[in-house]
Each structure stands twice: as structure tokens, then as C-alpha cells.
Design an enzyme around this catalytic site. Structure first.
Site, PDB file in Angstrom:
ATOM      1  N   LEU A 105     120.037   7.292 111.524  1.00 37.79           N
ATOM      2  CA  LEU A 105     120.306   8.709 111.780  1.00 37.79           C
ATOM      3  C   LEU A 105     121.643   9.027 111.119  1.00 37.79           C
ATOM      4  CD1 LEU A 105     119.403   8.998 115.588  1.00 37.79           C
ATOM      5  CD2 LEU A 105     118.092   9.891 113.647  1.00 37.79           C
ATOM      6  N   ASP A 106     121.795  10.261 110.657  1.00 31.88           N
ATOM      7  CA  ASP A 106     123.073  10.676 110.054  1.00 31.88           C
ATOM      8  C   ASP A 106     124.195  10.605 111.084  1.00 31.88           C
ATOM      9  OD1 ASP A 106     121.721  11.234 107.744  1.00 31.88           O
ATOM     10  OD2 ASP A 106     121.633  13.405 108.096  1.00 31.88           O
ATOM     11  N   LEU A 107     125.421  10.591 110.563  1.00 32.16           N
ATOM     12  CA  LEU A 107     126.610  10.514 111.412  1.00 32.16           C
ATOM     13  C   LEU A 107     126.618  11.614 112.487  1.00 32.16           C
ATOM     14  CD1 LEU A 107     129.428   9.091 111.668  1.00 32.16           C
ATOM     15  CD2 LEU A 107     130.332  10.893 110.181  1.00 32.16           C
TER      16      LEU A 107
END
Ligand code: URA
Length: 233
Positions: A105-107
Site C-alpha cells: 500500500l502507498d505511504l
């Protein structure tokens, strides 16, 4: 991440330095056990989680781990990072360094993140052929309307990868919130798709992967082992 499958006689020979002819003899004498059962077949295929005993000595005893984490925003989906806390830093289990991430998942995305040391399981879950649905709740800066539903379903051409996205299901929850189901996982896919409408994503949260749903009991940063039913699903 590949799992380590091997033929039983080769595995024992490599582990013990006993030549394969003698390993066959040990097998014939019933001195080898795989997962608690006497093994006599030299062709038997074992993997990294098979429990293997030879002449009463344990040669391999790894356990498979399957974990769900409620990933907070600001924590990076990586095993090491110079700048940010990683999802591994959030775990307190002894085997955390052996785990890998199943679908990053993105930051600035929160929600369900799966980790395991079982390469075959993660490969199955993430492979495009298995078409495992990933469900996200998306919060947008600007209002959305019904035209998004068709555009997401029809697919969008991403020039950088030279691909057209597979049909994506979009359900409108309210003027600024949508539920989005991806069957694949292209780089920043959801943000890029809403980007086509010049509508920035201001909140992104993964609710489920296949039939595995983020446990509502898990607070941000908390994790738990998957149940047998979740693993099998
Ligand atoms: N799509 C994105 O843009 N980011 C994620 O983290 C997951 C899907």
C-alpha cells in the site's frame, strides 16, 4: 517470493552430506519422517514448511505465518527504509524479519496489509490469473458523479506501462466517497485513475483482499494471525 520445493532425497542429502544412495537406504528402512509420517518415496516433494526428521534428528521445522496488519498512514510498505517507520517495525513477533508483504500500500494509504513467509500463498493471492478482488474506500477532494462508473469500468490507458486497466467496479457512496474494487494492482492505480478526472484522492483505505476483511477489532498499527479459514480462502 519463490517457495523452496525439493525432492525429499535431494533435500536430505544436501542437509546432511549423506550420499543419495545411503539416503535411499534410510528411506527404505523407515528412518525418515515427513510431517510425522514415515516417508519411503524418494520422489516425494517437500517444501519449506514440511517438518523433516531423519534418524531421529530434526532437519527442518519451519512454521508458516500469515498476518493481517491495520496499516496506518505514514508507515511504509517495505521491510527497511531510511526515512519512515516500516510495517515490519509495527510487528512484535519473533519471525517478523522472515515475512514479506503481500501487495503493498502507498505511504498515505491505510487499511488491510497481509504479510507471510509462505511464497506460494502470496504468489497465488497476487497473481493476475487468480483475479483476487481488492476493495478500497476512497475519499475525494471534489464531488464525483455517475460518469466515473463507466470510465472506471471501460478501463484507462496508462502510457508509461503501455497497458489498459482491467474493468474496475466503482460504487458511489456519497458525493465525495466511493468504493473501488481492483482485480489487479498497478502502480498508484486508484490515484492515477481519479487523476484523469483531476480529482485528487485525499483518503485511501483498503477494506479487504479476496474474502479476507480487515478485522474491525484491530486498531491502527495492530496485527493478528490469520485464521485457518482466512488462510484457506
Ligand atoms: N492504489 C493507489 O493509488 N494506492 C494504493 O496504495 C493502492 C491502490
Amino acid at each position: 517470493m519463490e517457495s523452496k520445493r525439493a525432492r525429499l532425497d535431494r533435500f536430505i542429502s544436501a542437509k546432511t552430506n549423506i550420499n543419495r544412495k545411503h539416503v535411499r537406504l534410510l528411506l527404505a528402512q523407515g528412518l525418515v519422517e515427513v510431517d510425522g509420517q514415515v516417508a519411503r518415496d524418494i520422489d516425494q516433494i517437500i517444501d519449506e514448511f514440511s517438518h523433516i526428521c531423519c534418524e531421529g534428528k530434526v532437519l527442518q521445522a519451519n512454521t508458516a505465518s500469515y498476518v493481517m496488519l491495520h496499516k496506518p498512514v505514514g508507515v511504509v510498505s517495505a521491510t527497511i527504509d531510511d526515512k519512515h517507520k516500516t510495517v515490519i517495525d509495527l510487528l512484535s513477533r519473533a519471525d517478523k524479519q522472515q515475512l514479506h508483504i503481500v501487495g503493498r500500500l502507498d505511504l498515505n494509504t491505510s487499511g488491510l496489509l497481509l504479510l507471510t513467509n509462505d511464497g506460494r500463498w502470496s504468489k497465488r493471492l497476487m497473481s493476475p490469473e487468480h483475479k483476487v478482488a481488492k476493495l478500497y474506500r476512497v475519499t475525494l477532494k471534489n464531488p464525483i458523479d455517475a460518469s466515473y462508473i463507466k470510465a472506471f469500468f471501460d478501463g484507462m490507458y496508462f502510457e508509461f506501462e503501455d497497458i489498459t486497466t482491467a474493468p474496475v467496479k466503482l460504487e458511489i457512496v456519497d458525493s465525495h466517497t466511493a468504493l473501488v474494487t481492483l482485480m489487479e494492482g498497478r502502480y498508484h492505480q486508484i490515484k492515477r485513475m481519479f487523476g484523469r478526472f483531476r480529482n485528487p484522492v485525499i483518503g485511501l483505505h483498503r477494506i479487504s483482499v479476496g474474502t479476507i476483511v480487515l478485522d474491525p477489532q484491530l486498531a491502527l498499527g495492530q496485527s493478528r494471525d490469520l485464521t485457518a479459514i482466512e488462510i484457506a480462502s
